[in-house]
Write a protein that holds these residues in place. Structure first.
Motif, PDB file in Angstrom:
ATOM      1  N   PHE A 114      -3.346   0.469  -3.565  1.00  0.00           N
ATOM      2  CA  PHE A 114      -2.798  -0.953  -3.242  1.00  0.00           C
ATOM      3  C   PHE A 114      -2.347  -1.855  -4.518  1.00  0.00           C
ATOM      4  O   PHE A 114      -3.087  -1.709  -5.308  1.00  0.00           O
ATOM      5  CB  PHE A 114      -3.876  -1.714  -2.382  1.00  0.00           C
ATOM      6  CG  PHE A 114      -3.464  -3.238  -2.149  1.00  0.00           C
ATOM      7  CD1 PHE A 114      -2.618  -3.463  -1.027  1.00  0.00           C
ATOM      8  CD2 PHE A 114      -4.015  -4.116  -3.030  1.00  0.00           C
ATOM      9  CE1 PHE A 114      -2.018  -4.794  -0.828  1.00  0.00           C
ATOM     10  CE2 PHE A 114      -3.675  -5.361  -2.581  1.00  0.00           C
ATOM     11  CZ  PHE A 114      -2.737  -5.674  -1.581  1.00  0.00           C
TER      12      PHE A 114
ATOM     13  N   TRP B 105      -9.153  -5.862  -1.496  1.00  0.00           N
ATOM     14  CA  TRP B 105      -9.555  -5.766  -2.777  1.00  0.00           C
ATOM     15  C   TRP B 105     -10.357  -6.894  -3.287  1.00  0.00           C
ATOM     16  O   TRP B 105     -11.344  -7.147  -3.829  1.00  0.00           O
ATOM     17  CB  TRP B 105      -8.654  -5.120  -3.780  1.00  0.00           C
ATOM     18  CG  TRP B 105      -7.800  -6.164  -4.215  1.00  0.00           C
ATOM     19  CD1 TRP B 105      -6.626  -6.433  -3.457  1.00  0.00           C
ATOM     20  CD2 TRP B 105      -7.638  -7.031  -5.084  1.00  0.00           C
ATOM     21  NE1 TRP B 105      -5.983  -7.577  -4.070  1.00  0.00           N
ATOM     22  CE2 TRP B 105      -6.534  -8.136  -5.112  1.00  0.00           C
ATOM     23  CE3 TRP B 105      -8.690  -7.552  -6.420  1.00  0.00           C
ATOM     24  CZ2 TRP B 105      -6.401  -9.115  -6.089  1.00  0.00           C
ATOM     25  CZ3 TRP B 105      -8.263  -8.476  -7.127  1.00  0.00           C
ATOM     26  CH2 TRP B 105      -7.260  -9.285  -6.927  1.00  0.00           C
TER      27      TRP B 105
ATOM     28  N   SER C  92       1.037  -1.047   0.095  1.00  0.00           N
ATOM     29  CA  SER C  92       0.015  -0.167  -0.243  1.00  0.00           C
ATOM     30  C   SER C  92       0.776   1.223   0.035  1.00  0.00           C
ATOM     31  O   SER C  92       1.854   1.188   0.749  1.00  0.00           O
ATOM     32  CB  SER C  92      -0.844   0.073   1.232  1.00  0.00           C
ATOM     33  OG  SER C  92      -1.704  -1.067   1.336  1.00  0.00           O
TER      34      SER C  92
ATOM     35  N   LEU D  63      -8.039  -1.111   2.604  1.00  0.00           N
ATOM     36  CA  LEU D  63      -7.531  -0.992   1.120  1.00  0.00           C
ATOM     37  C   LEU D  63      -6.721  -2.073   0.555  1.00  0.00           C
ATOM     38  O   LEU D  63      -7.173  -2.250  -0.512  1.00  0.00           O
ATOM     39  CB  LEU D  63      -6.395   0.034   1.531  1.00  0.00           C
ATOM     40  CG  LEU D  63      -5.532   0.541   0.051  1.00  0.00           C
ATOM     41  CD1 LEU D  63      -6.622   1.390  -1.023  1.00  0.00           C
ATOM     42  CD2 LEU D  63      -4.350   1.446   0.137  1.00  0.00           C
TER      43      LEU D  63
ATOM     44  N   PHE E 143      -4.080   6.732  -1.810  1.00  0.00           N
ATOM     45  CA  PHE E 143      -3.763   5.625  -1.192  1.00  0.00           C
ATOM     46  C   PHE E 143      -4.203   4.702  -2.437  1.00  0.00           C
ATOM     47  O   PHE E 143      -5.122   4.455  -2.854  1.00  0.00           O
ATOM     48  CB  PHE E 143      -4.312   5.243  -0.001  1.00  0.00           C
ATOM     49  CG  PHE E 143      -4.114   6.050   1.052  1.00  0.00           C
ATOM     50  CD1 PHE E 143      -2.881   5.808   2.165  1.00  0.00           C
ATOM     51  CD2 PHE E 143      -4.604   7.429   1.317  1.00  0.00           C
ATOM     52  CE1 PHE E 143      -2.436   6.653   3.141  1.00  0.00           C
ATOM     53  CE2 PHE E 143      -4.242   8.297   2.286  1.00  0.00           C
ATOM     54  CZ  PHE E 143      -3.302   7.949   3.004  1.00  0.00           C
TER      55      PHE E 143
ATOM     56  N   ASN F 131      -6.366  -1.518  -6.033  1.00  0.00           N
ATOM     57  CA  ASN F 131      -7.596  -0.876  -5.249  1.00  0.00           C
ATOM     58  C   ASN F 131      -6.971   0.590  -4.830  1.00  0.00           C
ATOM     59  O   ASN F 131      -5.877   0.746  -4.724  1.00  0.00           O
ATOM     60  CB  ASN F 131      -7.972  -1.499  -3.770  1.00  0.00           C
ATOM     61  CG  ASN F 131      -9.391  -1.099  -3.306  1.00  0.00           C
ATOM     62  OD1 ASN F 131      -9.787  -0.121  -3.857  1.00  0.00           O
ATOM     63  ND2 ASN F 131      -9.457  -1.320  -1.937  1.00  0.00           N
ATOM     64  N   ARG F 132      -7.703   1.589  -4.672  1.00  0.00           N
ATOM     65  CA  ARG F 132      -7.125   2.993  -4.442  1.00  0.00           C
ATOM     66  C   ARG F 132      -8.304   3.638  -3.686  1.00  0.00           C
ATOM     67  O   ARG F 132      -9.390   3.401  -3.952  1.00  0.00           O
ATOM     68  CB  ARG F 132      -6.788   3.663  -5.736  1.00  0.00           C
ATOM     69  CG  ARG F 132      -7.521   4.388  -6.525  1.00  0.00           C
ATOM     70  CD  ARG F 132      -7.090   5.155  -7.351  1.00  0.00           C
ATOM     71  NE  ARG F 132      -6.100   4.908  -8.289  1.00  0.00           N
ATOM     72  CZ  ARG F 132      -5.238   5.548  -8.713  1.00  0.00           C
ATOM     73  NH1 ARG F 132      -5.364   6.913  -8.873  1.00  0.00           N
ATOM     74  NH2 ARG F 132      -4.281   5.297  -9.343  1.00  0.00           N
ATOM     75  N   PHE F 133      -7.888   4.833  -2.930  1.00  0.00           N
ATOM     76  CA  PHE F 133      -8.805   5.769  -2.619  1.00  0.00           C
ATOM     77  C   PHE F 133      -8.079   7.066  -2.501  1.00  0.00           C
ATOM     78  O   PHE F 133      -7.061   7.179  -2.163  1.00  0.00           O
ATOM     79  CB  PHE F 133      -9.738   5.347  -1.416  1.00  0.00           C
ATOM     80  CG  PHE F 133      -8.905   5.313  -0.033  1.00  0.00           C
ATOM     81  CD1 PHE F 133      -8.837   6.739   0.602  1.00  0.00           C
ATOM     82  CD2 PHE F 133      -8.258   4.391   0.290  1.00  0.00           C
ATOM     83  CE1 PHE F 133      -8.128   6.836   1.794  1.00  0.00           C
ATOM     84  CE2 PHE F 133      -7.330   4.450   1.569  1.00  0.00           C
ATOM     85  CZ  PHE F 133      -7.480   5.504   2.542  1.00  0.00           C
TER      86      PHE F 133
ATOM     87  N   GLU G 295     -10.732   2.855   6.458  1.00  0.00           N
ATOM     88  CA  GLU G 295     -10.568   2.781   4.905  1.00  0.00           C
ATOM     89  C   GLU G 295      -9.158   2.482   4.612  1.00  0.00           C
ATOM     90  O   GLU G 295      -9.039   1.402   3.623  1.00  0.00           O
ATOM     91  CB  GLU G 295     -10.975   4.217   4.142  1.00  0.00           C
ATOM     92  CG  GLU G 295     -11.118   3.976   2.912  1.00  0.00           C
ATOM     93  CD  GLU G 295     -12.321   3.160   2.124  1.00  0.00           C
ATOM     94  OE1 GLU G 295     -12.345   2.436   1.184  1.00  0.00           O
ATOM     95  OE2 GLU G 295     -13.305   2.877   2.881  1.00  0.00           O
ATOM     96  N   LEU G 296      -8.284   2.882   5.218  1.00  0.00           N
ATOM     97  CA  LEU G 296      -6.791   2.623   5.060  1.00  0.00           C
ATOM     98  C   LEU G 296      -6.657   1.164   5.425  1.00  0.00           C
ATOM     99  O   LEU G 296      -5.751   0.347   4.644  1.00  0.00           O
ATOM    100  CB  LEU G 296      -5.821   3.528   5.797  1.00  0.00           C
ATOM    101  CG  LEU G 296      -4.616   3.188   5.556  1.00  0.00           C
ATOM    102  CD1 LEU G 296      -3.992   3.514   4.187  1.00  0.00           C
ATOM    103  CD2 LEU G 296      -3.622   4.279   6.357  1.00  0.00           C
TER     104      LEU G 296
END
Length: 190
Positions: free
Chosen positions: A148, A180, A92, A177, A146, A156-158, A173-174
């Motif tokens: 992954f 997924w 991550s 991550l 962020f 995955n990301r956000f 959320e972290l």
């Protein structure tokens, strides 16, 4: 009375004639001097290129990395983000400029709620080459993103600014991550 530009032109012309005379008198010596000069300039150029990368890494270490609030943040060496991401089975990464409201809010939350964080993550500060990093990882360098990666592939990301009620949802959320694919057998390296 000659003007300054005429004096400079005359001096350069005299230097050129002296150079021509020296080359005609001893061509082997002139060639050796020319080759020596080219080698010296090439070595100095390579040294400057290598020094530039080291200077950037030192600046990032001094200004950014030395001030990270928790030990669960692992800084990625400047210019080595691609290799680090490819070499890890699962990773991550937080991509962000080391400034701004969102960055400071994240660091404050990490310091305050570090015990809630269930894994370490990597941090790549976007200080230099922001456009290139943005294009490579398809992100906005001005946002905290962020991502992954599994075996070098994004899974995955956000983006921090997209979270509703970030004070409550950021750490969960972290932590989610890397999830997924809940059925996956690989876990993130710590």
């Amino acid at each position: 009375m000659k003007t300054t530009s005429q004096k400079i032109g005359s001096s350069l012309q005299d230097a050129w004639y002296n150079f021509e005379d020296a080359v005609y008198r001893n061509p082997k010596k002139a060639i050796l001097y020319a080759i020596g000069g080219l080698v010296t300039v090439s070595l100095l150029t390579l040294a400057m290129i290598a020094a530039n990368a080291r200077i950037r890494q030192t600046q990032i270490s001094t200004l950014v990395v030395d001030h990270l609030p928790v030990d669960k943040i692992i800084p990625i060496t400047y210019g080595k983000e691609d290799k680090t991401i490819e070499d890890k089975q699962a990773i991550s990464v937080m991509f962000t400029r080391p400034q701004g409201k969102a960055y400071h809010e994240i660091m404050a939350q990490l310091e305050e709620k570090s015990q809630e964080l269930n894994r370490k993550f990597y941090y790549y500060p976007i200080v230099y080459d922001a456009t290139e990093i943005g294009n490579t990882y398809k992100l906005n360098p001005d946002e905290v993103t962020f991502v992954f990666f599994e075996k070098g592939v994004e899974k995955n990301r956000f983006v921090f600014d997209s979270l509703e009620d970030a004070d409550i949802n950021f750490i969960p959320e972290l932590n989610r991550l890397p999830m997924w694919n809940i059925g996956g057998s690989d876990s993130e390296e710590e």
